[in-house]
Design a protein around this motif. Structure first.
Motif, PDB file in Angstrom:
ATOM      1  N   TRP A   1       0.816  -1.210   0.000  1.00  0.00           N
ATOM      2  CA  TRP A   1       0.000   0.000   0.000  1.00  0.00           C
ATOM      3  C   TRP A   1       0.850   1.262   0.000  1.00  0.00           C
ATOM      4  O   TRP A   1       0.518   2.230  -0.667  1.00  0.00           O
ATOM      5  N   GLN A   2       1.933   1.280   0.756  1.00  0.00           N
ATOM      6  CA  GLN A   2       2.735   2.498   0.832  1.00  0.00           C
ATOM      7  C   GLN A   2       3.589   2.708  -0.410  1.00  0.00           C
ATOM      8  O   GLN A   2       3.857   3.836  -0.782  1.00  0.00           O
ATOM      9  N   ARG A   3       4.019   1.631  -1.034  1.00  0.00           N
ATOM     10  CA  ARG A   3       4.881   1.767  -2.206  1.00  0.00           C
ATOM     11  C   ARG A   3       4.075   2.158  -3.440  1.00  0.00           C
ATOM     12  O   ARG A   3       4.383   3.126  -4.106  1.00  0.00           O
ATOM     13  N   LYS A   4       3.047   1.400  -3.753  1.00  0.00           N
ATOM     14  CA  LYS A   4       2.273   1.628  -4.973  1.00  0.00           C
ATOM     15  C   LYS A   4       0.822   2.019  -4.695  1.00  0.00           C
ATOM     16  O   LYS A   4       0.087   2.325  -5.621  1.00  0.00           O
ATOM     17  N   GLY A   5       0.409   1.932  -3.439  1.00  0.00           N
ATOM     18  CA  GLY A   5      -0.979   2.262  -3.114  1.00  0.00           C
ATOM     19  C   GLY A   5      -1.944   1.116  -3.390  1.00  0.00           C
ATOM     20  O   GLY A   5      -3.151   1.274  -3.247  1.00  0.00           O
ATOM     21  N   GLN A   6      -1.400  -0.029  -3.796  1.00  0.00           N
ATOM     22  CA  GLN A   6      -2.247  -1.185  -4.087  1.00  0.00           C
ATOM     23  C   GLN A   6      -1.406  -2.457  -4.021  1.00  0.00           C
ATOM     24  O   GLN A   6      -0.190  -2.411  -4.172  1.00  0.00           O
TER      25      GLN A   6
END
Length: 169
Positions: free
Chosen positions: A69-74
């Protein structure tokens, strides 16, 4: 103001099935340190070993989801099914909103069903009936989407997040 379109339930459920497979793999990996902890702490005090195993497994899940979630948001299934996560204002959720989504999902998908089964089973209720009741509580957060006007899962509604259509990049 741009308002993202809510992703269809069909795509979100397909993504969920894929996510369950990845979460199972993360659980298998987390079981290595959990097994070691259970072996070591089980000699000291069995309840402590059980608590350590739970913390290690949930910690493994959190590391997996937070990293994605923090890297790509998904997560990978969200990318495959072109689903994004936004907060109530349509922006990428903050770390606090990610944490709240994770906590609410754990509460509704893990803790309440286990508690329901444990309480009913300890009361002498037949295991099949106890399991059926636990299954009801397990399905509740997803069934909530059928009643919610925005079609969001219960843990998304409580955390202030939404699963939306991801535009092709």
């Amino acid at each position: 103001m741009y308002t993202p379109t809510t992703a269809s339930l069909k795509r979100r459920f397909a993504s969920l099935v894929y996510e369950l497979l990845l979460t199972a793999a993360v659980t298998c990996i987390a079981m290595i340190p959990a097994g070691i902890a259970a072996t070591v702490l089980g000699r000291v005090w069995l309840p402590l070993a059980s608590i350590a195993v739970c913390i290690i497994i949930i910690g493994g899940w959190w590391l997996y989801f937070r990293a994605n979630w923090q890297r790509k948001g998904q997560t990978l299934p969200m990318r495959v099914w072109k689903i994004g996560m936004v907060n109530r204002s349509g922006q990428r959720p903050s770390t606090k909103e990610f944490k709240m989504r994770f906590i609410w999902a754990c509460v509704f998908l893990v803790f309440i069903p286990l508690l329901a089964y444990s309480v009913l089973h300890s009361m002498g209720i037949e295991p099949k009936i106890a399991a059926s009741t636990a299954l009801f509580w397990w399905i509740l957060p997803w069934g909530y989407a059928l009643l919610n006007p925005d079609r969001q899962f219960l843990y998304d509604a409580l955390a202030g997040t939404r699963l939306v259509e991801q535009a092709d990049k």
